[in-house]
Design an enzyme around this catalytic site. Sequence first.
Site, PDB file in Angstrom:
ATOM      1  N   GLU A  40       5.491 122.533  -9.902  1.00  0.00           N
ATOM      2  CA  GLU A  40       5.538 121.206  -9.466  1.00  0.00           C
ATOM      3  C   GLU A  40       3.966 120.426  -9.916  1.00  0.00           C
ATOM      4  O   GLU A  40       3.237 121.248  -9.408  1.00  0.00           O
ATOM      5  CB  GLU A  40       5.853 121.084  -8.083  1.00  0.00           C
ATOM      6  CG  GLU A  40       5.996 119.627  -7.518  1.00  0.00           C
ATOM      7  CD  GLU A  40       6.296 119.492  -6.117  1.00  0.00           C
ATOM      8  OE1 GLU A  40       5.803 120.301  -5.211  1.00  0.00           O
ATOM      9  OE2 GLU A  40       6.799 118.771  -5.398  1.00  0.00           O
ATOM     10  N   LYS A 113      13.317 114.860  -7.550  1.00  0.00           N
ATOM     11  CA  LYS A 113      13.119 115.685  -6.254  1.00  0.00           C
ATOM     12  C   LYS A 113      13.705 114.830  -5.117  1.00  0.00           C
ATOM     13  O   LYS A 113      13.593 113.692  -4.774  1.00  0.00           O
ATOM     14  CB  LYS A 113      11.725 115.931  -5.847  1.00  0.00           C
ATOM     15  CG  LYS A 113      11.621 116.669  -4.664  1.00  0.00           C
ATOM     16  CD  LYS A 113      10.124 116.684  -4.233  1.00  0.00           C
ATOM     17  CE  LYS A 113       9.670 117.879  -3.265  1.00  0.00           C
ATOM     18  NZ  LYS A 113       8.317 117.898  -3.073  1.00  0.00           N
ATOM     19  N   CYS A 153      10.504 122.379  -4.959  1.00  0.00           N
ATOM     20  CA  CYS A 153       9.666 122.735  -3.780  1.00  0.00           C
ATOM     21  C   CYS A 153      10.442 122.458  -2.583  1.00  0.00           C
ATOM     22  O   CYS A 153      11.023 123.570  -2.062  1.00  0.00           O
ATOM     23  CB  CYS A 153       8.289 121.790  -3.804  1.00  0.00           C
ATOM     24  SG  CYS A 153       6.989 122.599  -2.919  1.00  0.00           S
TER      25      CYS A 153
HETATM   26  N1  LIG Z   1       5.134 119.734  -2.520  1.00  0.00           N
HETATM   27  C1  LIG Z   1       6.152 120.260  -1.495  1.00  0.00           C
HETATM   28  O1  LIG Z   1       7.198 119.875  -1.437  1.00  0.00           O
HETATM   29  C2  LIG Z   1       5.694 121.246  -0.502  1.00  0.00           C
HETATM   30  C3  LIG Z   1       6.640 121.933   0.513  1.00  0.00           C
HETATM   31  C4  LIG Z   1       6.039 122.879   1.174  1.00  0.00           C
HETATM   32  O2  LIG Z   1       5.123 123.344   1.229  1.00  0.00           O
HETATM   33  C5  LIG Z   1       7.064 123.372   2.287  1.00  0.00           C
HETATM   34  O3  LIG Z   1       6.486 124.187   3.144  1.00  0.00           O
HETATM   35  O4  LIG Z   1       8.264 123.079   2.452  1.00  0.00           O
END
Ligand SMILES: NC(=O)CCC(=O)C(=O)O
Length: 264
Positions: A40, A113, A153
Amino acid sequence: MKIAACQMVSGPDLGANLVAASRLLESAVAQGAQLAALPEYFCLMGHHDSDKLAYAETLGHGPIQAMLSRAARELRLWIIGGTLPIKADTPDRVRNTTLVFSPSGEVVARYDKIHLFAYDNGRESYDEARVLEPGTQPTAFDAEQLRVGLSVCYDLRFPELYRAYNPCELLAVPAAFTYTTGEKHWELLLRARAVENQCYVIAPAQGGKHENDRRTWGHSMIVDPWGEVLAVVPEGEGVACADIDPARLAQVRQQLPALAHRKL
Ligand SMILES: NC(=O)CCC(=O)C(=O)O
């Protein structure tokens, strides 16, 4: 098929990030990979949320997409292009988008996303909704014999997204998990998604101390359908490679037919 998860420590300089990404893709191919995935925000970890707006591209145009397409074509590689900012319809908003390039350099899938990250523990705080517009569509694509489900993510915390991909062989999770949350939850969640969906998981991440003072957890990894971690890069730039073994997938699903036992 051999697959590779590329780990980066991206900064605010787009050109430098693209050079680093190209180098990692070349290294993946040198290790025999036919499919490689970038993390990402591989092209930009800026100082301000608004930097994403400045570098946002329209679909089919811009230096980030040109680099990915050229690398895919020249290296004859499937590339899951981490995420890059793509202009949204709403002014001052971008989509956090994964574009997938085939070995001929064509875009064959786009995933925006869906779940936007927000976190505040009093010392660190993030709120992606300040500049991002969420996607709405689960998206999968076929890379030869592999059906691949896409996510990004924070999506990893929402198991219902991955159910929408069943049946598939591989789940992709390009990420930039925070150090704080990643230390506790990253491997746990990746292995859970692999086990409950009886799939391989490829998770390329940001991993290290970034110029914007952010610290990410890294631990890019490839997990097999039994939840075993096949390869990992703990911190810093690197490439985690492993083979997708169709016989292993069939064995896990035949020995423990949990997917076939779903009631809901
Ligand atoms: N960039 C993100 O989506 C971070 C996600 C993240 O750190 C989490 O704990 O969930």
